[in-house]
Design a protein around this motif. Structure first.
Motif, mmCIF file in Angstrom:
data_model
loop_
_atom_site.group_PDB
_atom_site.id
_atom_site.type_symbol
_atom_site.label_atom_id
_atom_site.label_comp_id
_atom_site.label_asym_id
_atom_site.label_seq_id
_atom_site.Cartn_x
_atom_site.Cartn_y
_atom_site.Cartn_z
ATOM 1 N N GLN A 59 32.733 110.665 1.199
ATOM 2 C CA GLN A 59 33.400 111.031 -0.058
ATOM 3 C C GLN A 59 34.844 111.481 0.173
ATOM 4 O O GLN A 59 35.737 111.148 -0.602
ATOM 5 N N VAL A 60 35.051 112.230 1.260
ATOM 6 C CA VAL A 60 36.409 112.686 1.575
ATOM 7 C C VAL A 60 37.313 111.489 1.882
ATOM 8 O O VAL A 60 38.452 111.402 1.407
ATOM 9 N N PHE A 61 36.784 110.563 2.648
ATOM 10 C CA PHE A 61 37.584 109.383 3.009
ATOM 11 C C PHE A 61 37.900 108.569 1.764
ATOM 12 O O PHE A 61 39.036 108.156 1.529
ATOM 13 N N GLY A 96 29.731 102.227 -0.617
ATOM 14 C CA GLY A 96 30.424 101.723 0.564
ATOM 15 C C GLY A 96 30.066 100.282 0.901
ATOM 16 O O GLY A 96 28.989 99.794 0.560
ATOM 17 N N GLY A 97 30.983 99.623 1.587
ATOM 18 C CA GLY A 97 30.749 98.289 2.107
ATOM 19 C C GLY A 97 30.557 98.355 3.613
ATOM 20 O O GLY A 97 30.296 99.429 4.165
ATOM 21 N N ALA A 98 30.677 97.196 4.277
ATOM 22 C CA ALA A 98 30.440 97.143 5.722
ATOM 23 C C ALA A 98 31.475 96.276 6.412
ATOM 24 O O ALA A 98 31.856 95.214 5.909
ATOM 25 N N PRO A 144 43.018 115.618 14.949
ATOM 26 C CA PRO A 144 43.301 114.380 14.209
ATOM 27 C C PRO A 144 43.677 114.699 12.770
ATOM 28 O O PRO A 144 43.284 115.732 12.232
ATOM 29 N N PRO A 145 44.453 113.819 12.162
ATOM 30 C CA PRO A 145 44.809 114.052 10.764
ATOM 31 C C PRO A 145 43.580 113.968 9.863
ATOM 32 O O PRO A 145 42.644 113.208 10.144
ATOM 33 N N HIS A 146 43.571 114.763 8.830
ATOM 34 C CA HIS A 146 42.552 114.674 7.785
ATOM 35 C C HIS A 146 42.749 113.336 7.061
ATOM 36 O O HIS A 146 43.892 112.884 6.912
ATOM 37 N N PRO A 147 41.673 112.691 6.605
ATOM 38 C CA PRO A 147 41.850 111.428 5.876
ATOM 39 C C PRO A 147 42.846 111.561 4.719
ATOM 40 O O PRO A 147 43.593 110.618 4.427
ATOM 41 N N ILE A 178 38.361 99.530 -0.930
ATOM 42 C CA ILE A 178 36.955 99.437 -0.521
ATOM 43 C C ILE A 178 36.834 100.099 0.847
ATOM 44 O O ILE A 178 37.627 99.815 1.752
ATOM 45 N N VAL A 179 35.856 100.990 0.982
ATOM 46 C CA VAL A 179 35.589 101.608 2.285
ATOM 47 C C VAL A 179 34.440 100.840 2.936
ATOM 48 O O VAL A 179 33.306 100.894 2.473
#
Ligand code: PLP
Length: 412
Positions: free
Chosen positions: A42-44, A76-78, A249-252, A54-55
Motif C-alpha cells: 500500500q505504501v509503494f 497488484g500485478g506480476a 534506503p529512500p522511502h518509496p 501498475i505495481v
C-alpha cells in the motif's frame, strides 16, 4: 517497518509467538507477516497515486501462491521471468493484463504460453528474441505487445552480482541502439510496440540512479515519439533497497516525489516491479541451534538452516541480522553462524557478535522474505523448509515442509 517485535522477552510475528510456530511446524521455517506485506504494498502504491500506474510484484523475490494472492487482492500485478512464474501468477489470480515478462532467455514454449495467456507485455532483451516473439505470435495468429528493455548505462552503486544496467551487463539493449531496434520492431507484423523497460539493479539505496535512468528513458521516449513510435507504458523496473543492517534506503514516497515531476506529463502509464522492498522485511527464517564448536581460531554456532535454505550470505556476502527468539541474560561472543552443508561457503553470518546460545535455542534470521525461499534448493538432499503466513493472532502453513519422498519424486 515490520511486524517482528519482542513482547516481553519473546519474539512475535504480529500476535503470534515465533516459538509456538517453531514448536508446531518445526525448524527451519520461513515466517511471513501478512500485515507487513500488505502495508509495504500500500505504501509503494500510494507513492505513485498521482499518475496512472501498475505495481507488478517481482515474483522471483517470493513466489509463494499465498503471497501472490495477497498482492493480487490489493490490485497488484506480476513481473515474471519464466513460464513457471507465469503459471504461479495466473494460479494466484493475478490479472494477465497486469503481467509483464522479462528475461534474456525466453523459450518458444514460454513465449507461446504468455501469448495465449494474453499478458500485458513482453520486456524484450535482444533483436533475436524480438524476431522469435514475432514468429511465435504469427504461428498463433496473435499480436504480441512488447516493450524493449533498454540498458541506460547507469551505475546503481550496488553489489556487482545484482547490478544489471551497465554497458557490460548481459541484460537489455544498449541505449544507443534502441531507436534502431524499435524501428526493427515496428516493421514486424505480429509485434505491437507498447512500452519501454529498464531495470538497473537491486538493493539500490539512493534515489539518484533511478532519476538518472528515468531521465535517459524519457529522452528516448521523446525521440521515439518524434519518429512516430508511441510509448504507452514506461516500466521503471524494480530495485529499491531495504535495510538489512544500517542501510538507509529512500522511502518509496521519496522515490515517488523524485520521479513524479519527471513523468507526470509524459502521457504514459508507469509500471514498477518492486520485489525486495515489498517482501524482504516481511519475512524471517527461524533456525534452531544444534551445536557449538570452538575451532582453533574461531567459534562456530552450528544451526539447522544452511545455504540451501538461504543462500544470500554465501552468494552475495549479504548481511542478515540474527537475533534470539527469547532474550535472556548471558554473555556474547564472536562466532560464525554456519549450517550443516558440506561446503566451507555454508554460513549465515561470519565473525558476528552474538549472544552465546545454548544448543536447542531458536534464532531468527531477519529480512529473509525476499530471495530466501525462492533461491532455496535441495542440495545435500535436504527437504525444502516450510513457509508460514501470520495474520493477526493466527498462522497458516502456506507451504508444507518437503518429505524425503518429495526429494525423489520423478526419479527412477
Ligand atoms: C529482479 C528483478 C526485479 C526485482 O528487483 P528487486 O530488487 O527485488 O526490486 C524487477 N525487475 C526485473 C526485470 C528483475 O530482474
Amino acid at each position: 517497518m515490520h511486524d517482528f517485535t519482542y513482547i516481553g522477552n519473546e519474539l512475535y510475528c504480529e500476535k503470534v509467538s515465533i516459538r509456538k510456530i517453531a514448536q508446531e511446524v518445526g525448524t527451519p521455517v520461513y515466517i511471513y507477516s501478512s500485515n507487513t506485506l500488505r502495508n509495504h504494498y500500500q505504501v509503494f502504491d500510494a507513492a505513485f497515486s498521482g499518475i496512472p500506474h501498475i505495481v507488478c510484484f517481482a515474483v522471483k523475490a517470493n513466489s509463494n501462491l499465498s503471497i501472490l494472492k495477497l498482492f493480487a487482492s490489493e490490485g497488484g500485478g506480476a513481473d515474471i521471468v519464466s513460464g513457471g512464474e507465469l503459471f504461479r501468477a495466473l494460479k494466484a489470480g493475478i490479472d494477465p493484463q497486469k503481467i509483464v515478462f522479462a528475461g534474456i532467455g525466453k523459450t518458444e514454449d514460454e513465449i507461446s504460453f504468455a501469448l495465449k495467456s494474453n499478458i500485458l507485455m513482453f520486456n524484450v532483451e535482444s533483436p533475436l528474441e524480438l524476431k522469435k516473439i514475432n514468429e511465435v505470435a504469427g504461428n498463433l495468429a496473435l499480436k504480441a505487445r512488447v516493450a524493449l528493455r533498454v540498458n541506460p548505462d547507469i551505475d546503481p552503486k550496488t553489489h556487482p552480482y545484482i547490478s544489471t544496467g551497465l554497458k557490460k551487463s548481459k541484460f537489455g539493449i544498449a541505449i544507443k541502439n534502441a531507436i534502431e531496434e524499435y524501428q526493427l520492431a515496428s516493421t514486424l507484423p505480429n509485434i505491437e510496440i507498447v512500452g519501454i523497460h529498464k531495470h538497473i539493479g537491486s538493493q539500490i539505496t539512493e534515489v539518484s540512479p533511478f532519476v538518472a535512468a528515468m531521465e535517459r528513458i524519457l529522452d528516448l521516449v521523446k525521440k521515439l515519439k518524434e519518429s512516430g513510435i508511441d510509448i504507452k507504458y514506461i516500466d521503471a523496473g524494480g530495485g529499491l533497497g531495504i535495510r538489512y543492517k544500517d542501510e538507509e534506503p529512500p522511502h518509496p514516497g521519496e522515490l515517488g516525489k523524485a520521479l513524479l515531476p519527471l513523468i507526470k506529463d509524459a502521457g504514459c502509464t508507469l509500471i514498477f516491479e518492486p520485489g525486495r522492498v515489498l517482501a524482504g522485511n516481511a519475512g524471517i527464517l527461524v533456525t534452531r541451534v544444534l551445536y557449538l564448536k570452538t575451532g582453533e581460531t574461531k567459534n562456530f554456532v552450528i544451526v539447522d538452516a544452511g545455504m540451501n535454505d538461504l543462500i544470500r550470505p554465501s552468494l552475495y556476502e549479504a548481511h542478515h541480522e540474527i537475533i534470539p527468539i527469547e532474550k535472556r541474560e548471558g554473555s556474547s561472543f564472536k562466532a560464525d553462524v554456519v549450517g550443516p552443508i558440506c561446503e566451507s561457503g555454508d554460513f549465515l553470518a561470519k565473525d558476528r557478535k552474538v549472544m552465546k546460545p545454548e544448543p536447542g535455542e531458536l534464532l531468527a534470521v531477519m529480512s529473509a522474505g525476499a530471495y530466501g525461499f525462492t533461491m532455496s534448493s535441495n542440495y545435500n538432499s535436504r527437504p525444502r523448509v516450510a513457509e508460514v503466513m501470520v495474520e493477526g493472532d493466527k498462522y497458516t502453513v502456506i507451504r508444507k515442509r518437503e518429505s524425503y519422498e518429495d526429494l525423489i519424486r520423478g526419479e527412477e
